[in-house]
Design a protein around this motif. Structure first.
Motif, mmCIF file in Angstrom:
data_model
loop_
_atom_site.group_PDB
_atom_site.id
_atom_site.type_symbol
_atom_site.label_atom_id
_atom_site.label_comp_id
_atom_site.label_asym_id
_atom_site.label_seq_id
_atom_site.Cartn_x
_atom_site.Cartn_y
_atom_site.Cartn_z
ATOM 1 N N TRP A 37 46.672 -38.322 -20.099
ATOM 2 C CA TRP A 37 46.398 -39.057 -21.329
ATOM 3 C C TRP A 37 45.397 -40.178 -21.075
ATOM 4 N N LYS A 38 44.536 -40.403 -22.071
ATOM 5 C CA LYS A 38 43.522 -41.447 -21.994
ATOM 6 C C LYS A 38 44.101 -42.797 -22.431
ATOM 7 N N ALA A 39 43.363 -43.864 -22.133
ATOM 8 C CA ALA A 39 43.835 -45.218 -22.417
ATOM 9 C C ALA A 39 44.233 -45.440 -23.879
ATOM 10 N N PRO A 40 43.448 -44.963 -24.874
ATOM 11 C CA PRO A 40 43.867 -45.178 -26.258
ATOM 12 C C PRO A 40 45.204 -44.510 -26.588
ATOM 13 N N PHE A 66 41.706 -49.506 -30.720
ATOM 14 C CA PHE A 66 41.458 -49.665 -29.274
ATOM 15 C C PHE A 66 40.024 -50.112 -28.992
ATOM 16 N N ILE A 67 39.897 -51.117 -28.121
ATOM 17 C CA ILE A 67 38.578 -51.585 -27.660
ATOM 18 C C ILE A 67 38.435 -51.346 -26.153
ATOM 19 N N LYS A 68 39.295 -51.955 -25.384
ATOM 20 C CA LYS A 68 39.258 -51.817 -23.928
ATOM 21 C C LYS A 68 40.665 -51.908 -23.355
ATOM 22 N N ALA A 69 40.822 -51.384 -22.149
ATOM 23 C CA ALA A 69 42.057 -51.559 -21.392
ATOM 24 C C ALA A 69 41.743 -52.384 -20.160
ATOM 25 N N ALA A 127 40.102 -60.362 -5.739
ATOM 26 C CA ALA A 127 39.795 -59.252 -4.830
ATOM 27 C C ALA A 127 39.007 -58.136 -5.526
ATOM 28 N N GLY A 128 38.710 -58.312 -6.811
ATOM 29 C CA GLY A 128 37.942 -57.304 -7.548
ATOM 30 C C GLY A 128 38.737 -56.065 -7.902
ATOM 31 N N LYS A 129 40.058 -56.194 -7.966
ATOM 32 C CA LYS A 129 40.910 -55.046 -8.262
ATOM 33 C C LYS A 129 41.319 -54.971 -9.737
ATOM 34 N N TYR A 130 40.899 -55.956 -10.502
ATOM 35 C CA TYR A 130 41.206 -56.025 -11.932
ATOM 36 C C TYR A 130 39.972 -55.542 -12.684
ATOM 37 N N ARG A 131 40.121 -54.555 -13.552
ATOM 38 C CA ARG A 131 38.938 -53.926 -14.132
ATOM 39 C C ARG A 131 39.116 -53.644 -15.624
ATOM 40 N N LEU A 132 37.994 -53.446 -16.309
ATOM 41 C CA LEU A 132 37.974 -53.051 -17.714
ATOM 42 C C LEU A 132 37.697 -51.551 -17.789
ATOM 43 N N ALA A 188 48.794 -52.377 -17.406
ATOM 44 C CA ALA A 188 47.737 -52.390 -18.418
ATOM 45 C C ALA A 188 47.928 -53.448 -19.485
ATOM 46 N N HIS A 189 46.816 -53.884 -20.008
ATOM 47 C CA HIS A 189 46.739 -54.834 -21.121
ATOM 48 C C HIS A 189 45.656 -54.291 -22.039
ATOM 49 N N PHE A 190 45.996 -54.054 -23.320
ATOM 50 C CA PHE A 190 45.073 -53.407 -24.229
ATOM 51 C C PHE A 190 44.472 -54.398 -25.219
ATOM 52 N N ARG A 191 43.147 -54.350 -25.341
ATOM 53 C CA ARG A 191 42.471 -55.103 -26.392
ATOM 54 C C ARG A 191 42.283 -54.155 -27.587
ATOM 55 N N PHE A 192 42.553 -54.658 -28.766
ATOM 56 C CA PHE A 192 42.388 -53.815 -29.937
ATOM 57 C C PHE A 192 41.977 -54.654 -31.140
#
Length: 408
Positions: free
Chosen positions: A343-346, A360-363, A383-388, A401-405
């Motif tokens: 399954w995809k992020a949305p 949905f905008i970004k995860a 450490a650069g391990k947090y990503r969009l 996960a944290h979802f922007r919507f």
């Protein structure tokens, strides 16, 4: 815990407050990407011959005494249903990182189904009820008796795990064959008229019929992606994924893999690629229901094992259903959410709330492994391990996960 670093109007942040007002724990009431309707909670059906330990296992899984376990066939008539949480040590680690007191695990629904006997596909015993109930589940936990006890009646007169497996499998296959032949008769006219969907359906059905007639389950028929979708529409009993629960005696639990009955089941599973097995001690675990966790653990340790196999069975069933877990985490709670692999992020956002998928905008994602190793979100960012991630991101097991919507 995870907060959005940007402001966007009109846009909500993850919306945990909204999710708390209208919780959808474990609910998946949306259309999956392949067009299937995902149920609100995925179900695993516990099946097997009478007196193999199905109801005992159900009681152990659900930590209850809902199912009658008696020394005679068909003591289970109406299916018993219970919700079982999925053991996951990651929740406690995330709870400590987040400094919250609430951790909510993922869950599966287990259904204890009436025992089956030879001839069930023709209505013998409780066959019609058995087959009707199993049609409604997503996966099968097939309990196989791997112990000898003269005080517990065996409907076949002796313990024979592979023979017992084949009795159940044959009844499922016979029921499927009847359904396939009826569907061929129903679809042929449309196929002859040139209907493309009917032509594709007939092509698969005409491969299925001889396959089933050779006493081979539908789940080992080689199919492509399009045929797999059609196969799911047929709702065949023998197309469902299977895990075999090898129910052993108390004294055999510590050395279950050396049990000759378990060994023949293991050999059978190796020859059937869409299956797995787990040794369990259903009676032992059922006896632990009333004990405190520490007492239960000590009791099992005295038997030379860390677990009766029930926790392993729950996890294995979760995997068999093709599920994975992602987490949300904030100051109020850490929660595990269930989604299908791929399954995809949305879609994952939609499990929390349908608004999250629509807007949905970004995860914002960090893996559990990185977060647990680094100890905090701040360290993960450093450490650069947090990503969009965007709409095409396929969620991975253990993602936090944290979802922007947007609400526009």
């Amino acid at each position: 815990m995870l907060s959005s670093p940007v402001r966007r109007a009109p846009c909500d942040r993850i919306g945990f407050a909204l999710a708390r007002r209208r919780p959808r724990a474990f609910a998946i009431d949306r259309e999956a990407a392949d067009g299937e309707l995902a149920p609100s909670m995925l179900k695993a059906g516990i099946v097997g011959l009478p007196n193999v330990g199905k109801s005992t296992l159900f009681n152990a899984l659900t930590r209850s005494r809902k199912a009658e376990a008696a020394n005679y066939p068909f003591c289970t008539i109406n299916p018993n249903v219970g919700v079982v949480t999925v053991p996951d040590d990651r929740l406690e680690v995330l709870r400590k990182i987040t400094k919250t007191h609430v951790a909510i695990p993922a869950a599966i629904e287990f259904v204890d189904i009436a025992g089956l006997v030879a001839g069930a596909s023709k209505g013998e015993g409780l066959g019609n009820q058995f087959l009707g109930t199993i049609r409604e589940v997503d996966a099968i936990v097939h309990v196989v008796r791997c112990f000898v006890d003269p005080d517990v009646i065996h409907p076949m007169g002796s313990v024979g795990p592979v023979r017992d497996i084949e009795v159940v499998a044959t009844e499922l296959i016979l029921s499927d064959l009847e359904a396939v032949l009826k569907r061929i008769d129903k679809t042929q006219k449309k196929a002859k008229s040139g209907d493309k969907e009917a032509v594709a359906e007939i092509a698969l059905l005409e491969r299925l019929a001889p396959h089933l007639d050779a006493n081979r389950p539908a789940n080992i028929l080689s199919v492509n992606d399009e045929e797999a979708k059609l196969l799911r529409l047929f709702q065949l009993l023998s197309a469902k994924p299977v895990i075999y629960a090898c129910n052993v005696a108390e004294g055999d639990l510590a050395t279950a893999e050396q049990n000759p009955f378990v060994q023949v089941v293991a050999e059978f599973v190796r020859a059937h690629h869409d299956a797995a097995y787990v040794p369990i001690g259903a009676r032992i675990e059922a006896e632990l229901i009333d004990l405190a966790p520490d007492e239960a653990k000590a009791y099992l340790k005295d038997l030379g094992v860390e677990d009766s196999g029930v926790s392993s069975l729950i996890r294995a069933t979760y995997g068999l259903l093709g599920l994975l877990t992602f987490f949300t985490s904030n100051e109020n709670e850490v929660r595990a959410w269930t989604i299908r692999n791929g399954w995809k992020a949305p879609q994952a956002a939609g499990v929390i709330h349908t608004d999250f998928e629509r807007g949905f905008i970004k995860a914002e994602v960090v893996s559990y492994a990185d977060l647990a190793r680094l100890g905090s979100l701040a360290a993960a960012r450093e450490a650069g391990k947090y990503r969009l991630e965007g709409r095409e991101y396929a969620m991975r097991d253990g993602d936090v996960a944290h979802f922007r919507f947007s609400t526009a």
